[in-house]
Design a protein around this motif. Structure first.
Motif, PDB file in Angstrom:
ATOM      1  N   GLN A 294     -38.788 -11.763  -5.590  1.00  0.00           N
ATOM      2  CA  GLN A 294     -37.888 -12.860  -5.853  1.00  0.00           C
ATOM      3  C   GLN A 294     -37.752 -13.157  -7.241  1.00  0.00           C
ATOM      4  OE1 GLN A 294     -34.609 -14.172  -5.495  1.00  0.00           O
ATOM      5  NE2 GLN A 294     -35.205 -14.177  -3.311  1.00  0.00           N
ATOM      6  N   PHE A 295     -39.022 -13.327  -7.715  1.00  0.00           N
ATOM      7  CA  PHE A 295     -39.151 -13.929  -9.184  1.00  0.00           C
ATOM      8  C   PHE A 295     -38.594 -12.709 -10.211  1.00  0.00           C
ATOM      9  CE2 PHE A 295     -41.878 -14.643 -13.052  1.00  0.00           C
ATOM     10  CZ  PHE A 295     -40.983 -15.270 -13.501  1.00  0.00           C
ATOM     11  N   THR A 296     -39.224 -11.525  -9.873  1.00  0.00           N
ATOM     12  CA  THR A 296     -38.998 -10.357 -10.724  1.00  0.00           C
ATOM     13  C   THR A 296     -37.853  -9.510 -10.673  1.00  0.00           C
ATOM     14  OG1 THR A 296     -40.284  -9.210  -9.500  1.00  0.00           O
ATOM     15  CG2 THR A 296     -41.394 -10.153 -11.300  1.00  0.00           C
ATOM     16  N   GLU A 297     -37.373  -9.511  -9.402  1.00  0.00           N
ATOM     17  CA  GLU A 297     -36.132  -9.013  -9.139  1.00  0.00           C
ATOM     18  C   GLU A 297     -34.905  -9.499  -8.476  1.00  0.00           C
ATOM     19  OE1 GLU A 297     -37.116  -4.962  -7.714  1.00  0.00           O
ATOM     20  OE2 GLU A 297     -39.052  -4.992  -8.510  1.00  0.00           O
ATOM     21  N   GLN A 298     -35.245 -10.808  -8.199  1.00  0.00           N
ATOM     22  CA  GLN A 298     -34.096 -11.442  -7.520  1.00  0.00           C
ATOM     23  C   GLN A 298     -33.717 -11.085  -6.237  1.00  0.00           C
ATOM     24  OE1 GLN A 298     -33.850 -11.060 -11.079  1.00  0.00           O
ATOM     25  NE2 GLN A 298     -35.429 -12.780 -11.197  1.00  0.00           N
ATOM     26  N   ARG A 299     -34.522 -10.444  -5.253  1.00  0.00           N
ATOM     27  CA  ARG A 299     -34.076  -9.826  -4.186  1.00  0.00           C
ATOM     28  C   ARG A 299     -35.224 -10.345  -3.069  1.00  0.00           C
ATOM     29  NH1 ARG A 299     -35.771  -4.339  -3.238  1.00  0.00           N
ATOM     30  NH2 ARG A 299     -37.218  -3.783  -4.992  1.00  0.00           N
ATOM     31  N   PHE A 300     -34.801 -10.004  -1.974  1.00  0.00           N
ATOM     32  CA  PHE A 300     -35.723 -10.616  -1.092  1.00  0.00           C
ATOM     33  C   PHE A 300     -35.691  -9.381   0.443  1.00  0.00           C
ATOM     34  CE2 PHE A 300     -36.343 -12.239   3.381  1.00  0.00           C
ATOM     35  CZ  PHE A 300     -37.660 -12.808   3.232  1.00  0.00           C
ATOM     36  N   ARG A 301     -36.812  -9.037   0.626  1.00  0.00           N
ATOM     37  CA  ARG A 301     -37.040  -8.024   1.650  1.00  0.00           C
ATOM     38  C   ARG A 301     -37.700  -8.654   2.803  1.00  0.00           C
ATOM     39  NH1 ARG A 301     -39.249  -2.449  -0.120  1.00  0.00           N
ATOM     40  NH2 ARG A 301     -39.349  -2.558   2.101  1.00  0.00           N
ATOM     41  N   SER A 302     -37.348  -8.763   4.063  1.00  0.00           N
ATOM     42  CA  SER A 302     -37.977  -9.362   4.991  1.00  0.00           C
ATOM     43  C   SER A 302     -39.109  -8.160   5.580  1.00  0.00           C
ATOM     44  CB  SER A 302     -37.140  -9.675   6.263  1.00  0.00           C
ATOM     45  OG  SER A 302     -36.363  -8.548   6.644  1.00  0.00           O
ATOM     46  N   GLU A 303     -39.163  -6.917   5.112  1.00  0.00           N
ATOM     47  CA  GLU A 303     -40.122  -6.111   6.024  1.00  0.00           C
ATOM     48  C   GLU A 303     -41.040  -5.443   4.643  1.00  0.00           C
ATOM     49  OE1 GLU A 303     -39.680  -4.885   9.423  1.00  0.00           O
ATOM     50  OE2 GLU A 303     -38.137  -6.441   9.719  1.00  0.00           O
ATOM     51  N   LEU A 304     -41.722  -6.040   4.075  1.00  0.00           N
ATOM     52  CA  LEU A 304     -42.533  -5.593   3.142  1.00  0.00           C
ATOM     53  C   LEU A 304     -43.698  -5.284   3.669  1.00  0.00           C
ATOM     54  CD1 LEU A 304     -42.312  -7.771  -0.255  1.00  0.00           C
ATOM     55  CD2 LEU A 304     -41.864  -5.180   0.096  1.00  0.00           C
ATOM     56  N   ASP A 305     -44.481  -3.929   3.431  1.00  0.00           N
ATOM     57  CA  ASP A 305     -45.569  -3.611   3.858  1.00  0.00           C
ATOM     58  C   ASP A 305     -46.763  -4.640   3.102  1.00  0.00           C
ATOM     59  OD1 ASP A 305     -44.953  -1.869   5.523  1.00  0.00           O
ATOM     60  OD2 ASP A 305     -45.847  -0.160   4.344  1.00  0.00           O
ATOM     61  N   PRO A 306     -47.855  -4.586   3.853  1.00  0.00           N
ATOM     62  CA  PRO A 306     -48.913  -5.313   3.480  1.00  0.00           C
ATOM     63  C   PRO A 306     -49.486  -4.754   1.963  1.00  0.00           C
ATOM     64  CG  PRO A 306     -49.571  -4.830   5.386  1.00  0.00           C
ATOM     65  CD  PRO A 306     -48.261  -4.290   5.214  1.00  0.00           C
ATOM     66  N   THR A 307     -49.732  -5.577   1.032  1.00  0.00           N
ATOM     67  CA  THR A 307     -50.059  -5.260  -0.386  1.00  0.00           C
ATOM     68  C   THR A 307     -51.521  -4.491  -0.127  1.00  0.00           C
ATOM     69  OG1 THR A 307     -49.114  -6.963  -1.435  1.00  0.00           O
ATOM     70  CG2 THR A 307     -50.472  -5.800  -2.904  1.00  0.00           C
TER      71      THR A 307
END
Lengths: 207, 639
Positions: A33-46
């Motif tokens: 959100q901070f770097t690309e101003q978008r939101f994804r609800s299904e992000l894989d674990p880092t």
């Protein structure tokens, strides 16, 4: 895109920032959100660690926040401690809907304190405040924990972007203040800018 | 390097000689000295540090730099940084391509290994020659160490023995943590272990929980649940917090004394994973699993993957995709990869460059996740027809013929294959969904054969805390199971469960192995994948025994029963050595009696399956089944 050399004042100051906290609290989402101003609800674990950056303007000073997004999985914790070194900022995140993530905040803080410099600026973030109907950690609890441990505190939502920008800029501002007060020497050996000269190209570096 | 023992004495001798001139005294002749690289390891990386090594008849010690070049004035001695005492049981293994030199000692007590890297190939071989010369003259192993002549299985795995931190962590005889891989899924009596129960719970109740396996539960609650299990709350009820159970699974896996996937297998998987073409990759990974994995490890990995697969197949409910599940579990399963113990292409020769090491760590973590994700996505392809392909592979033929040599029937080889086909047909019908697995976890868990070997292994570990021995004994256990499996395969067509039962039910506790094994044979014959990996592990044992000490003559070319007896006598020796083991024997006896009852029940159920198996086989290969039957029965009854 230059990395400032040691002792040289560059037009871009790089601050190393780490995000820590339990798995699934939304560290990667906050960063996205901070770097690309978008939101994804299904992000894989880092896995291990991810890193990205954004240049923000702090009181007329262009400041590059280079953010290392660490994995919350405990399994990766031994790797991740190495990333803590030389960080100026730690964004310590918990999930207001899951009590145990708040219970673990003290452990994360301790781990960061062991490795990172004493001048570390830590911001405690209660994430997912868009879901306050499912809240299990009150705002006051978070605030009082932050106060006792000398941290900044905010509740944010990576989904609605509430307080995301604010958290990172507040962190950067605080670091600048510390530099101006002499509490932090940006040219010191383990300062973040010195630590990762070869990966500050702005893109993702370790995936 | 945690196993670097005292080198002080050697150093003193070295000092007395005035630092390397014409040496004379016994034990202090310098065979060779010079620079070598010693590895220093961290998470996901390995760097080589240059040190000065001095080899004498009794030790190999190293210094920061050549002691001769430094002025030796009182305190400013160039102290030795470490070293290893030599004895004549040691051997040298060279990897020419990587200029690696491994000195290993087969003694069961600490199974030390020491890997060094030479600057040039010439140097590598000079060191090898010098080391062999020194080892030949080194003190007698029997005098230096205990009586135990057990060899280690694989060089790569010696790392695990060399990082002995699990022993301190392991609570004494915990029901839950620190169990050997063989006992990971089943208790001594064959009932499901904590891990198995937890896995079943997750498959049943965890699949609908959002973020299962990803979100951490409260650490204290996890600890509490583990304790409660130890205190008797041994079942999971439906209303338990799935996150806690998920973390319990992680905890148990983390506390396993060795990695679920050994270092050598990790390396094999990694190499396979790096192949570009998808088909080639999948095939290579499949063969890595069937050919490099010891049987218990393969079973454990498959069982965990099965659970992960189940969870990933409910992504819409729990929002865990295959790659997400893989990211959460990969570091636990591929421990050596994350710990930098696998041979990565890039070896970092630089000293302590943090960013390079971090990148290596990130690479390792990404590879681990990729490997597990691929295994999950291709789960059915990799594990389902594994036995189909492998039963026809050259290795299995060789091993088959090895086993069948005991039956004095030269023609069995080809027929064996024919039989495998028949068996596979049956298996395929059985595991249309995940039937093989179901049987693995359900039916097989009742197998006293499995329990018998387990107990042996478990007891050996507990009795003398000989960590280093453990992998070998695990393998020996496999070998026997594998052998049984083989002979089982051959005679399968004519098997009569009840006869087998009654014939091999000795009441003598000392020979208690035969019963369990033959039971294991009956039950494990339903697991299509079992026989091949065990053959492979057996193969590696044989190879290793040839290479290293060759002191196990009957391990190499005796028939199944001969081998079993050999192991039994070894077993009896260890029984005499301590009262604790007698207790264990008693436990085994009780468990055995209990099992015999259950087996009888089980056997009745199995007889139905057996009958259908037999029908099918006879329908397809009637003649072979008959021919195979004849030579085998006499040897069964002899025992």
């Amino acid at each position: 895109m230059k990395t400032p050399g040691r002792g040289e004042v560059s037009w871009v100051q790089v601050f190393k920032c780490i995000t820590i906290g339990d798995a699934g609290v939304g560290k990667s989402c906050l960063l996205l959100q901070f770097t690309e101003q978008r939101f994804r609800s299904e992000l894989d674990p880092t896995i291990g660690c991810d890193c990205s950056s954004r240049i923000v303007d702090i009181c007329g000073k262009p400041t590059k926040l280079q953010i290392w997004d660490t994995a919350g999985q405990e399994l990766y914790s031994s790797i991740n401690k190495s990333y803590y070194r030389g960080a100026e900022v730690a964004i310590l995140v918990y999930d207001i809907t899951r009590r145990e993530t708040f219970d673990h905040v003290a452990r994360w803080l301790k781990a960061a304190m062991e490795v990172a410099p004493a001048s570390l600026t830590t911001i405690l973030i209660g994430n997912k405040c868009d879901m306050s109907d499912r809240r299990t950690v009150s705002y006051e609890e978070g605030e009082s924990f932050a106060k006792t441990h000398g941290l900044f505190f905010m509740e944010s939502s990576a989904k609605t972007s509430h307080n995301v920008e604010e958290a990172f800029t507040m962190a950067a501002r605080t670091v600048w203040e510390k530099i101006e007060h002499g509490a932090l020497d940006p040219t010191a050996k383990y300062a973040g800018l010195d630590f990762v000269p070869n990966v500050s190209r702005g893109g993702r570096c370790c995936s | 390097m945690s196993s670097a023992p005292v080198a002080g004495a050697a150093f003193e001798r070295y000092q007395q000689r005035g630092g390397g001139g014409a040496a004379a005294a016994n034990g202090s002749t310098v065979f060779k000295s010079g620079p070598l690289f010693i590895s220093s390891k961290g998470i996901g990386w390995k760097s080589w540090k240059k040190r000065w090594f001095i080899l004498t008849r009794t030790s190999l010690v190293f210094f920061k730099s050549d002691p001769n070049t430094l002025p030796q004035r009182g305190i400013e001695v160039n102290v030795t940084l470490g070293g290893i005492d030599l004895n004549n049981s040691g051997s040298v293994v060279v990897r020419e391509d990587k200029k690696l030199l491994t000195v290993l000692f087969p003694d069961g007590r600490d199974g030390r290994a020491f890997t060094l890297k030479a600057e040039t190939s010439e140097d590598l071989f000079e060191w090898k020659t010098a080391l062999e010369e020194a080892l030949a003259q080194a003190p007698n192993a029997a005098l230096v160490m205990g009586h135990n002549g057990i060899f280690r299985n694989e060089t790569a795995d010696t790392y695990e023995g060399a990082v002995p931190n699990w022993r301190e962590k392991r609570p004494i005889k915990s029901l839950v943590t620190g169990r050997p891989i063989l006992l990971a899924l089943e208790d001594i009596d064959g009932s499901p272990s904590f891990l198995e129960k937890a896995l079943r719970f997750l498959e049943k109740h965890g699949i609908k929980v959002e973020g299962i396996l990803r979100q951490a539960a409260d650490v204290e609650e996890v600890d509490r649940r583990l304790q409660e299990y130890e205190q008797g709350r041994t079942e999971f009820s439906a209303d338990e917090d799935a996150h806690i159970v998920g973390d319990c699974v992680k905890h148990v896996l983390r506390e396993l004394p060795s990695s679920p996937v050994p270092a050598s297998c990790c390396t094999a998987l990694l190499e396979a994973f790096r192949l570009e073409a998808k088909d080639a990759k999948i095939n290579a990974m499949r063969s890595a699993i069937s050919e490099t994995f010891p049987e218990p490890n393969r079973r454990l990995l498959q069982r965990i993957l099965k659970m992960m697969h189940t969870i990933a197949s409910h992504t819409s409910e729990n929002r865990m995709t295959a790659s997400a599940v893989a990211a959460c579990m990969a570091p636990l399963l591929l421990r050596p990869l994350l710990a930098g113990e696998c041979e990565m292409d890039e070896v970092f020769d630089m000293d302590g460059d943090d960013s390079a090491q971090l990148l290596a760590a990130a690479n390792a973590a990404n590879s681990a996740q990729g490997i597990i994700a691929t295994l999950l996505e291709e789960y059915e392809g990799i594990f389902h027809d594994e036995h189909l392909r492998c039963s026809l592979s050259p290795e299995s033929q060789i091993e088959d013929s090895g086993t069948e040599a005991s039956t004095d029937d030269g023609n069995l080889n080809a027929k064996g294959n024919g039989f495998h086909d028949a068996e596979n047909d049956v298996d395929q019908e059985m595991d249309d969904d995940n039937g093989a697995e179901r049987i693995l976890s359900g039916k097989l868990s009742e197998s006293s054969g499995y329990a018998g070997s387990d107990l042996y292994d478990y007891k050996a570990v507990n009795a003398d805390e000989a960590d280093a021995e453990r992998p070998v004994e695990v393998l020996e256990g496999n070998v026997d199971l594998g052998k049984v499996q083989n002979s089982r395969s051959v005679e399968n067509g004519s098997a009569n469960v009840d006869t087998l039962l009654s014939e091999n039910n000795p009441s003598n506790p000392a020979s208690g192995h035969e019963t369990p094994l033959s039971m294991g044979e009956i039950l494990s014959s339903f697991d299509p994948g079992i026989s091949v990996p065990t053959q492979n592990s057996e193969y590696s044992v044989e190879r290793q025994s040839n290479k290293i000490n060759g002191s196990h003559p009957h391990v190499k070319r005796s028939n199944f029963w001969g081998r079993n007896n050999a192991r039994k006598s070894q077993h009896s020796e260890s029984v005499d050595s301590s009262g604790e083991e007698e207790l264990a024997i008693q436990r085994l006896e009780i468990a055995k009696n209990d099992l015999q009852n259950r087996i009888a029940k089980e056997a009745r159920g199995n007889a139905i399956l057996q009958a259908s198996l037999e029908r099918r086989k006879q329908a397809q290969k009637p003649q072979q089944a008959c021919q195979q039957r004849t030579p085998l029965w006499p040897s069964m009854s002899q025992s």
